[in-house]
Design a protein around this motif. Structure first.
Motif, PDB file in Angstrom:
ATOM      1  N   THR A  89       0.836  -1.199   0.000  1.00  0.00           N
ATOM      2  CA  THR A  89       0.000   0.000   0.000  1.00  0.00           C
ATOM      3  C   THR A  89       0.869   1.247   0.000  1.00  0.00           C
ATOM      4  O   THR A  89       0.602   2.214  -0.724  1.00  0.00           O
ATOM      5  CB  THR A  89      -0.942  -0.003   1.225  1.00  0.00           C
ATOM      6  OG1 THR A  89      -1.772  -1.160   1.155  1.00  0.00           O
ATOM      7  CG2 THR A  89      -1.797   1.238   1.284  1.00  0.00           C
ATOM      8  N   GLU A  90       1.913   1.229   0.801  1.00  0.00           N
ATOM      9  CA  GLU A  90       2.822   2.379   0.855  1.00  0.00           C
ATOM     10  C   GLU A  90       3.563   2.562  -0.468  1.00  0.00           C
ATOM     11  O   GLU A  90       3.770   3.699  -0.914  1.00  0.00           O
ATOM     12  CB  GLU A  90       3.809   2.233   2.014  1.00  0.00           C
ATOM     13  CG  GLU A  90       3.167   2.195   3.391  1.00  0.00           C
ATOM     14  CD  GLU A  90       2.317   3.405   3.733  1.00  0.00           C
ATOM     15  OE1 GLU A  90       2.505   4.485   3.124  1.00  0.00           O
ATOM     16  OE2 GLU A  90       1.449   3.275   4.606  1.00  0.00           O
ATOM     17  N   VAL A  91       3.948   1.471  -1.101  1.00  0.00           N
ATOM     18  CA  VAL A  91       4.602   1.563  -2.413  1.00  0.00           C
ATOM     19  C   VAL A  91       3.641   2.189  -3.422  1.00  0.00           C
ATOM     20  O   VAL A  91       4.037   3.042  -4.223  1.00  0.00           O
ATOM     21  CB  VAL A  91       5.100   0.177  -2.889  1.00  0.00           C
ATOM     22  CG1 VAL A  91       5.583   0.225  -4.335  1.00  0.00           C
ATOM     23  CG2 VAL A  91       6.216  -0.330  -1.970  1.00  0.00           C
ATOM     24  N   ALA A  92       2.369   1.800  -3.351  1.00  0.00           N
ATOM     25  CA  ALA A  92       1.361   2.392  -4.245  1.00  0.00           C
ATOM     26  C   ALA A  92       1.219   3.889  -3.979  1.00  0.00           C
ATOM     27  O   ALA A  92       0.972   4.665  -4.919  1.00  0.00           O
ATOM     28  CB  ALA A  92       0.022   1.686  -4.063  1.00  0.00           C
ATOM     29  N   GLU A  93       1.385   4.306  -2.733  1.00  0.00           N
ATOM     30  CA  GLU A  93       1.299   5.728  -2.413  1.00  0.00           C
ATOM     31  C   GLU A  93       2.486   6.497  -2.995  1.00  0.00           C
ATOM     32  O   GLU A  93       2.348   7.681  -3.335  1.00  0.00           O
ATOM     33  CB  GLU A  93       1.152   5.926  -0.908  1.00  0.00           C
ATOM     34  CG  GLU A  93      -0.222   5.459  -0.429  1.00  0.00           C
ATOM     35  CD  GLU A  93      -0.420   5.529   1.075  1.00  0.00           C
ATOM     36  OE1 GLU A  93       0.503   5.973   1.795  1.00  0.00           O
ATOM     37  OE2 GLU A  93      -1.506   5.135   1.514  1.00  0.00           O
ATOM     38  N   ILE A  94       3.623   5.856  -3.164  1.00  0.00           N
ATOM     39  CA  ILE A  94       4.749   6.482  -3.863  1.00  0.00           C
ATOM     40  C   ILE A  94       4.349   6.710  -5.318  1.00  0.00           C
ATOM     41  O   ILE A  94       4.567   7.793  -5.873  1.00  0.00           O
ATOM     42  CB  ILE A  94       6.025   5.619  -3.771  1.00  0.00           C
ATOM     43  CG1 ILE A  94       6.571   5.626  -2.350  1.00  0.00           C
ATOM     44  CG2 ILE A  94       7.090   6.101  -4.769  1.00  0.00           C
ATOM     45  CD1 ILE A  94       7.707   4.651  -2.104  1.00  0.00           C
ATOM     46  N   ALA A  95       3.746   5.696  -5.924  1.00  0.00           N
ATOM     47  CA  ALA A  95       3.291   5.835  -7.312  1.00  0.00           C
ATOM     48  C   ALA A  95       2.293   6.980  -7.446  1.00  0.00           C
ATOM     49  O   ALA A  95       2.330   7.735  -8.429  1.00  0.00           O
ATOM     50  CB  ALA A  95       2.666   4.520  -7.794  1.00  0.00           C
ATOM     51  N   GLU A  96       1.422   7.136  -6.465  1.00  0.00           N
ATOM     52  CA  GLU A  96       0.432   8.220  -6.495  1.00  0.00           C
ATOM     53  C   GLU A  96       1.116   9.586  -6.457  1.00  0.00           C
ATOM     54  O   GLU A  96       0.722  10.506  -7.179  1.00  0.00           O
ATOM     55  CB  GLU A  96      -0.535   8.076  -5.323  1.00  0.00           C
ATOM     56  CG  GLU A  96      -1.584   9.148  -5.248  1.00  0.00           C
ATOM     57  CD  GLU A  96      -2.542   9.189  -6.436  1.00  0.00           C
ATOM     58  OE1 GLU A  96      -3.157  10.245  -6.644  1.00  0.00           O
ATOM     59  OE2 GLU A  96      -2.666   8.184  -7.159  1.00  0.00           O
ATOM     60  N   GLU A  97       2.145   9.727  -5.644  1.00  0.00           N
ATOM     61  CA  GLU A  97       2.877  11.000  -5.585  1.00  0.00           C
ATOM     62  C   GLU A  97       3.596  11.278  -6.902  1.00  0.00           C
ATOM     63  O   GLU A  97       3.639  12.422  -7.368  1.00  0.00           O
ATOM     64  CB  GLU A  97       3.850  11.021  -4.407  1.00  0.00           C
ATOM     65  CG  GLU A  97       3.182  11.039  -3.052  1.00  0.00           C
ATOM     66  CD  GLU A  97       2.221  12.200  -2.863  1.00  0.00           C
ATOM     67  OE1 GLU A  97       2.554  13.346  -3.245  1.00  0.00           O
ATOM     68  OE2 GLU A  97       1.118  11.961  -2.329  1.00  0.00           O
ATOM     69  N   LEU A  98       4.154  10.238  -7.509  1.00  0.00           N
ATOM     70  CA  LEU A  98       4.795  10.416  -8.816  1.00  0.00           C
ATOM     71  C   LEU A  98       3.760  10.844  -9.857  1.00  0.00           C
ATOM     72  O   LEU A  98       4.017  11.738 -10.670  1.00  0.00           O
ATOM     73  CB  LEU A  98       5.490   9.125  -9.253  1.00  0.00           C
ATOM     74  CG  LEU A  98       6.708   8.720  -8.430  1.00  0.00           C
ATOM     75  CD1 LEU A  98       7.185   7.336  -8.844  1.00  0.00           C
ATOM     76  CD2 LEU A  98       7.817   9.741  -8.550  1.00  0.00           C
ATOM     77  N   ARG A  99       2.587  10.207  -9.813  1.00  0.00           N
ATOM     78  CA  ARG A  99       1.513  10.574 -10.734  1.00  0.00           C
ATOM     79  C   ARG A  99       1.142  12.045 -10.577  1.00  0.00           C
ATOM     80  O   ARG A  99       0.976  12.773 -11.559  1.00  0.00           O
ATOM     81  CB  ARG A  99       0.291   9.686 -10.508  1.00  0.00           C
ATOM     82  CG  ARG A  99      -0.815   9.881 -11.537  1.00  0.00           C
ATOM     83  CD  ARG A  99      -2.061   9.067 -11.192  1.00  0.00           C
ATOM     84  NE  ARG A  99      -2.709   9.548  -9.985  1.00  0.00           N
ATOM     85  CZ  ARG A  99      -3.479  10.642  -9.912  1.00  0.00           C
ATOM     86  NH1 ARG A  99      -3.678  11.390 -10.981  1.00  0.00           N
ATOM     87  NH2 ARG A  99      -4.040  11.004  -8.777  1.00  0.00           N
ATOM     88  N   LYS A 100       1.035  12.496  -9.330  1.00  0.00           N
ATOM     89  CA  LYS A 100       0.727  13.911  -9.073  1.00  0.00           C
ATOM     90  C   LYS A 100       1.787  14.815  -9.701  1.00  0.00           C
ATOM     91  O   LYS A 100       1.461  15.840 -10.308  1.00  0.00           O
ATOM     92  CB  LYS A 100       0.657  14.187  -7.570  1.00  0.00           C
ATOM     93  CG  LYS A 100      -0.567  13.657  -6.891  1.00  0.00           C
ATOM     94  CD  LYS A 100      -0.494  13.960  -5.399  1.00  0.00           C
ATOM     95  CE  LYS A 100      -1.553  13.241  -4.614  1.00  0.00           C
ATOM     96  NZ  LYS A 100      -1.385  13.470  -3.154  1.00  0.00           N
ATOM     97  N   ALA A 101       3.054  14.431  -9.537  1.00  0.00           N
ATOM     98  CA  ALA A 101       4.139  15.252 -10.093  1.00  0.00           C
ATOM     99  C   ALA A 101       4.076  15.282 -11.611  1.00  0.00           C
ATOM    100  O   ALA A 101       4.242  16.347 -12.224  1.00  0.00           O
ATOM    101  CB  ALA A 101       5.493  14.715  -9.624  1.00  0.00           C
ATOM    102  N   PHE A 102       3.813  14.142 -12.240  1.00  0.00           N
ATOM    103  CA  PHE A 102       3.738  14.110 -13.703  1.00  0.00           C
ATOM    104  C   PHE A 102       2.536  14.908 -14.202  1.00  0.00           C
ATOM    105  O   PHE A 102       2.644  15.638 -15.196  1.00  0.00           O
ATOM    106  CB  PHE A 102       3.675  12.675 -14.214  1.00  0.00           C
ATOM    107  CG  PHE A 102       4.887  11.849 -13.844  1.00  0.00           C
ATOM    108  CD1 PHE A 102       6.153  12.413 -13.743  1.00  0.00           C
ATOM    109  CD2 PHE A 102       4.757  10.493 -13.584  1.00  0.00           C
ATOM    110  CE1 PHE A 102       7.262  11.647 -13.401  1.00  0.00           C
ATOM    111  CE2 PHE A 102       5.857   9.719 -13.237  1.00  0.00           C
ATOM    112  CZ  PHE A 102       7.113  10.295 -13.151  1.00  0.00           C
ATOM    113  N   ASN A 103       1.401  14.767 -13.527  1.00  0.00           N
ATOM    114  CA  ASN A 103       0.214  15.526 -13.931  1.00  0.00           C
ATOM    115  C   ASN A 103       0.440  17.027 -13.779  1.00  0.00           C
ATOM    116  O   ASN A 103       0.049  17.816 -14.651  1.00  0.00           O
ATOM    117  CB  ASN A 103      -1.018  15.092 -13.132  1.00  0.00           C
ATOM    118  CG  ASN A 103      -1.558  13.759 -13.584  1.00  0.00           C
ATOM    119  OD1 ASN A 103      -1.268  13.294 -14.678  1.00  0.00           O
ATOM    120  ND2 ASN A 103      -2.344  13.124 -12.730  1.00  0.00           N
TER     121      ASN A 103
END
Length: 127
Positions: free
Chosen positions: A40-54
């Motif tokens: 779950t925490e690894v997925a939250e890293i992906a979410e932060e990366l997604r925010k940065a790319f968006n």
């Protein structure tokens, strides 16, 4: 890393967050639960990366230079990204401590193994 692992062990004990060891089924359930929490925490890293790319794409579409846009986006997620890395590290150290693994030693051994591989991946450099 040894200090980090020791801190983690003491902290998890203090918070009553250790992997349960009283019998096999409870230990197995505790290990699986902690593994799910780590993913779950690894997925939250992906979410932060997604925010940065968006955010980067939005800023570029508004006319900002690509490099400046990405730097701003990275800065905007840096704190939360650090928190998510810390959460992952907490679970990783918990597993390492449970299995009595010295993470620092394992890290350097693995990096040496990778360095000596015959079939190394070669990075693709984009123009």
């Amino acid at each position: 890393m040894k200090k980090l692992q020791e801190f983690s062990k003491q902290y998890q004990n203090e918070m009553n967050w250790e992997i349960k060891t009283d019998h096999y089924e409870r230990t197995k359930a505790s290990l699986l639960n902690n593994y799910m929490l780590l993913t779950t925490e690894v997925a939250e890293i992906a979410e932060e990366l997604r925010k940065a790319f968006n955010m980067t794409n939005t800023l570029i579409n508004e006319g900002m230079d690509e490099e400046k846009a990405f730097e701003m986006a990275k800065a905007s997620v840096k704190n939360e990204l650090g928190n998510e890395f810390a959460d992952c590290l907490a679970y990783i150290t918990k597993f390492a401590n449970y299995f009595d693994i010295d993470l620092e030693e394992s890290f350097y051994q693995k990096m040496e193994e990778v360095r000596n591989r015959k079939n190394k991946d070669v990075g693709i450099v984009k123009k």
